[in-house]
Structure formats: C-alpha cells, structure tokens
Design a protein around this motif. Structure first.
Motif, PDB file in Angstrom:
ATOM      1  N   VAL A  16       0.833  -1.195   0.000  1.00  0.00           N
ATOM      2  CA  VAL A  16       0.000   0.000   0.000  1.00  0.00           C
ATOM      3  C   VAL A  16       0.871   1.250   0.000  1.00  0.00           C
ATOM      4  CG1 VAL A  16      -1.878   1.223   1.148  1.00  0.00           C
ATOM      5  CG2 VAL A  16      -1.752  -1.272   1.290  1.00  0.00           C
ATOM      6  N   TYR A  17       0.534   2.159  -0.907  1.00  0.00           N
ATOM      7  CA  TYR A  17       1.150   3.477  -0.932  1.00  0.00           C
ATOM      8  C   TYR A  17       0.373   4.363   0.045  1.00  0.00           C
ATOM      9  CZ  TYR A  17       3.113   1.895  -5.426  1.00  0.00           C
ATOM     10  OH  TYR A  17       3.755   1.208  -6.415  1.00  0.00           O
ATOM     11  N   LEU A  18       0.955   4.618   1.207  1.00  0.00           N
ATOM     12  CA  LEU A  18       0.341   5.504   2.192  1.00  0.00           C
ATOM     13  C   LEU A  18       1.040   6.855   2.076  1.00  0.00           C
ATOM     14  CD1 LEU A  18       0.069   3.023   5.183  1.00  0.00           C
ATOM     15  CD2 LEU A  18      -1.724   3.724   3.581  1.00  0.00           C
ATOM     16  N   VAL A  19       0.259   7.875   1.752  1.00  0.00           N
ATOM     17  CA  VAL A  19       0.811   9.179   1.403  1.00  0.00           C
ATOM     18  C   VAL A  19       0.295  10.250   2.365  1.00  0.00           C
ATOM     19  CG1 VAL A  19       0.883  10.957  -0.402  1.00  0.00           C
ATOM     20  CG2 VAL A  19       1.000   8.531  -1.030  1.00  0.00           C
ATOM     21  N   GLN A  20       1.226  11.109   2.787  1.00  0.00           N
ATOM     22  CA  GLN A  20       0.877  12.242   3.644  1.00  0.00           C
ATOM     23  C   GLN A  20       1.841  13.380   3.305  1.00  0.00           C
ATOM     24  OE1 GLN A  20      -0.293  11.671   7.966  1.00  0.00           O
ATOM     25  NE2 GLN A  20       1.826  12.327   8.187  1.00  0.00           N
ATOM     26  N   ASP A  21       1.308  14.514   2.869  1.00  0.00           N
ATOM     27  CA  ASP A  21       2.135  15.698   2.581  1.00  0.00           C
ATOM     28  C   ASP A  21       3.289  15.386   1.624  1.00  0.00           C
ATOM     29  OD1 ASP A  21       0.540  17.101   4.436  1.00  0.00           O
ATOM     30  OD2 ASP A  21       1.828  16.448   6.087  1.00  0.00           O
ATOM     31  N   GLN A  22       2.970  14.721   0.508  1.00  0.00           N
ATOM     32  CA  GLN A  22       3.984  14.370  -0.502  1.00  0.00           C
ATOM     33  C   GLN A  22       5.116  13.513   0.073  1.00  0.00           C
ATOM     34  OE1 GLN A  22       2.093  14.929  -3.345  1.00  0.00           O
ATOM     35  NE2 GLN A  22       4.090  15.323  -4.242  1.00  0.00           N
ATOM     36  N   ARG A  23       4.761  12.742   1.098  1.00  0.00           N
ATOM     37  CA  ARG A  23       5.702  11.786   1.670  1.00  0.00           C
ATOM     38  C   ARG A  23       5.058  10.403   1.633  1.00  0.00           C
ATOM     39  NH1 ARG A  23       6.821  13.599   7.477  1.00  0.00           N
ATOM     40  NH2 ARG A  23       4.582  13.938   7.325  1.00  0.00           N
ATOM     41  N   LEU A  24       5.884   9.385   1.421  1.00  0.00           N
ATOM     42  CA  LEU A  24       5.439   7.996   1.331  1.00  0.00           C
ATOM     43  C   LEU A  24       5.921   7.248   2.565  1.00  0.00           C
ATOM     44  CD1 LEU A  24       4.126   5.857  -0.631  1.00  0.00           C
ATOM     45  CD2 LEU A  24       6.463   5.365  -1.391  1.00  0.00           C
ATOM     46  N   VAL A  61      -0.046  -4.951  10.822  1.00  0.00           N
ATOM     47  CA  VAL A  61       1.048  -5.587  11.571  1.00  0.00           C
ATOM     48  C   VAL A  61       2.358  -4.820  11.398  1.00  0.00           C
ATOM     49  CG1 VAL A  61       2.457  -7.683  11.694  1.00  0.00           C
ATOM     50  CG2 VAL A  61      -0.005  -7.871  11.489  1.00  0.00           C
ATOM     51  N   GLU A  62       2.605  -4.347  10.173  1.00  0.00           N
ATOM     52  CA  GLU A  62       3.898  -3.712   9.893  1.00  0.00           C
ATOM     53  C   GLU A  62       3.974  -2.251  10.325  1.00  0.00           C
ATOM     54  OE1 GLU A  62       5.598  -6.391   6.218  1.00  0.00           O
ATOM     55  OE2 GLU A  62       5.145  -4.295   5.850  1.00  0.00           O
ATOM     56  N   THR A  63       2.812  -1.592  10.472  1.00  0.00           N
ATOM     57  CA  THR A  63       2.839  -0.162  10.810  1.00  0.00           C
ATOM     58  C   THR A  63       1.985   0.201  12.022  1.00  0.00           C
ATOM     59  OG1 THR A  63       0.919   0.494   9.479  1.00  0.00           O
ATOM     60  CG2 THR A  63       3.082   0.381   8.349  1.00  0.00           C
ATOM     61  N   GLY A  64       1.004  -0.618  12.363  1.00  0.00           N
ATOM     62  CA  GLY A  64       0.052  -0.269  13.406  1.00  0.00           C
ATOM     63  C   GLY A  64      -1.135   0.525  12.887  1.00  0.00           C
ATOM     64  N   LEU A  65      -1.102   0.940  11.624  1.00  0.00           N
ATOM     65  CA  LEU A  65      -2.174   1.746  11.053  1.00  0.00           C
ATOM     66  C   LEU A  65      -3.319   0.875  10.548  1.00  0.00           C
ATOM     67  CD1 LEU A  65      -0.042   4.289   8.980  1.00  0.00           C
ATOM     68  CD2 LEU A  65      -1.065   4.634  11.247  1.00  0.00           C
ATOM     69  N   THR A  66      -4.524   1.399  10.653  1.00  0.00           N
ATOM     70  CA  THR A  66      -5.699   0.752  10.079  1.00  0.00           C
ATOM     71  C   THR A  66      -5.974   1.414   8.737  1.00  0.00           C
ATOM     72  OG1 THR A  66      -6.619   0.331  12.264  1.00  0.00           O
ATOM     73  CG2 THR A  66      -8.162   0.306  10.405  1.00  0.00           C
ATOM     74  N   PHE A  99      -5.989   5.967   5.924  1.00  0.00           N
ATOM     75  CA  PHE A  99      -5.415   5.306   7.097  1.00  0.00           C
ATOM     76  C   PHE A  99      -5.682   6.140   8.338  1.00  0.00           C
ATOM     77  CE2 PHE A  99      -2.173   7.955   5.178  1.00  0.00           C
ATOM     78  CZ  PHE A  99      -1.629   8.638   6.251  1.00  0.00           C
ATOM     79  N   ARG A 100      -5.667   5.441   9.474  1.00  0.00           N
ATOM     80  CA  ARG A 100      -5.815   6.121  10.755  1.00  0.00           C
ATOM     81  C   ARG A 100      -5.034   5.322  11.805  1.00  0.00           C
ATOM     82  NH1 ARG A 100     -10.537   3.190  10.105  1.00  0.00           N
ATOM     83  NH2 ARG A 100     -11.086   1.846  11.867  1.00  0.00           N
ATOM     84  N   GLY A 101      -4.764   5.988  12.917  1.00  0.00           N
ATOM     85  CA  GLY A 101      -4.042   5.324  13.994  1.00  0.00           C
ATOM     86  C   GLY A 101      -2.649   5.889  14.179  1.00  0.00           C
ATOM     87  N   GLU A 102      -1.912   5.240  15.058  1.00  0.00           N
ATOM     88  CA  GLU A 102      -0.547   5.652  15.367  1.00  0.00           C
ATOM     89  C   GLU A 102       0.424   4.620  14.825  1.00  0.00           C
ATOM     90  OE1 GLU A 102       0.179   8.529  16.961  1.00  0.00           O
ATOM     91  OE2 GLU A 102      -1.985   8.938  16.936  1.00  0.00           O
ATOM     92  N   LEU A 103       1.588   5.080  14.415  1.00  0.00           N
ATOM     93  CA  LEU A 103       2.615   4.151  13.950  1.00  0.00           C
ATOM     94  C   LEU A 103       3.112   3.323  15.133  1.00  0.00           C
ATOM     95  CD1 LEU A 103       4.600   6.441  11.499  1.00  0.00           C
ATOM     96  CD2 LEU A 103       3.140   4.490  10.907  1.00  0.00           C
ATOM     97  N   ASN A 104       2.885   2.007  15.063  1.00  0.00           N
ATOM     98  CA  ASN A 104       3.271   1.102  16.141  1.00  0.00           C
ATOM     99  C   ASN A 104       3.388  -0.308  15.582  1.00  0.00           C
ATOM    100  OD1 ASN A 104       3.795  -0.006  18.633  1.00  0.00           O
ATOM    101  ND2 ASN A 104       1.627  -0.245  19.132  1.00  0.00           N
ATOM    102  N   PRO A 105       4.483  -0.604  14.851  1.00  0.00           N
ATOM    103  CA  PRO A 105       4.629  -1.930  14.245  1.00  0.00           C
ATOM    104  C   PRO A 105       4.689  -3.035  15.288  1.00  0.00           C
ATOM    105  CG  PRO A 105       6.345  -0.408  13.477  1.00  0.00           C
ATOM    106  CD  PRO A 105       5.610   0.267  14.583  1.00  0.00           C
TER     107      PRO A 105
END
Length: 158
Positions: A16-24, A61-66, A99-105
């Motif tokens: 999945v390409y998760l994008v925020q403020d022109q950052r991947l 699992v890898e990021t903690g994000l939903t 996506f939502r949540g906190e980064l927590n792999p």
C-alpha cells in the motif's frame, strides 16, 4: 521438459502506498544478511485471502495503522528469481488507502517506519545481491517510481 510445463509456486502479495504531505510511508526491515531494507508496507497473501485483505492485515502488523477504502493502483506479474530456490510466479498488487491510527509496528522483522519525501524514496532502494531477495530486483520498484511521478500504469509485466 518444455518451458511451459514447469510448475512454479505462486507468490501473491499486496503493498500500500500511504501518502501524507507528498511523503510515502516506508517500513525498515532487517534482512537475513543483517542489512536494513526499506520497503512498502504490505506483504504476502495467505491461501484464499484476497490481495486487498492481505494489504489491510499486513499494513496493520507492519505499521500499526488501520487502512480503509483501498483503491487499486497496479498489478505486477511474472516469473521472479528464476534459477534460485525462491523461484516463483509473482502476482503483486499495489493500492492506495485511507489510514488512521498511530505508527506502532508489531511485526518483529520491522525495525522502524519512516515518512519519506517523494523525491528521496528511490535513493533508499538497495539493488543487487543477494540475488534471492525479490525486493532488490529493480523491476519490483518500477511501479513505485511511476506512482511517485504520477504516472502509474495498471499492469506491469516482470
């Protein structure tokens, strides 16, 4: 034995390409040789699991994000790692998602996550040996390069 009569194991995976403020968002994983590899969040689909369902599960699992509202971007397909013990026929889906949540792999192989500016992503990619690591195959990264340039195609033959 003709080329077409070989039976190759199938490897199906989704990223999945998760994008925020022109950052991947990339995940950092430790490889068997001890090196750090930056890759897209996602991974292998289980038996009977859709690529979309695999993407949701693996990103969690890898990021903690939903992730929700997956949108198909591209499919990468073909024979990989021919002549090695990891030879397979690969079917790799690429998606975007909300996506939502906190980064927590919670994946023990993931040693970190990083939001990387679009123009720096390809510089983090490591190509070359060991030859049995698909993530180091330059063809695997062509869809991501195109995505970052806004030029995605829906199908990429390996």
């Amino acid at each position: 034995m003709s080329h077409l009569s070989r039976t190759l194991p199938l490897k199906r995976a989704a990223h999945v390409y998760l994008v925020q403020d022109q950052r991947l968002l990339l995940v950092a994983e430790r490889m068997d040789d001890g090196s750090i590899f930056y890759g897209l969040p996602g991974g292998k689909a289980g038996p009977g699991e859709s690529l979309a369902d695999a993407a949701v599960r693996q990103v969690q699992v890898e990021t903690g994000l939903t992730v929700t509202d997956l949108n198909f971007v591209s499919l990468l397909e073909g024979e990989m790692l021919t002549g090695t013990r990891n030879e397979c026929y690969a079917i790799f889906g690429r998606f975007t998602a909300h996506f939502r949540g906190e980064l927590n792999p919670t994946d023990p192989e993931v040693v970190g996550t990083r939001w990387v500016p679009f123009d720096e992503v390809m510089a983090l990619v490591r190509y070359g040996p060991p030859p049995e690591v698909e993530e180091r195959n330059p063809l695997i990264w062509v869809p991501t390069r195109d995505f970052l340039k806004g030029e995605s195609r829906s199908y990429y033959p390996i």
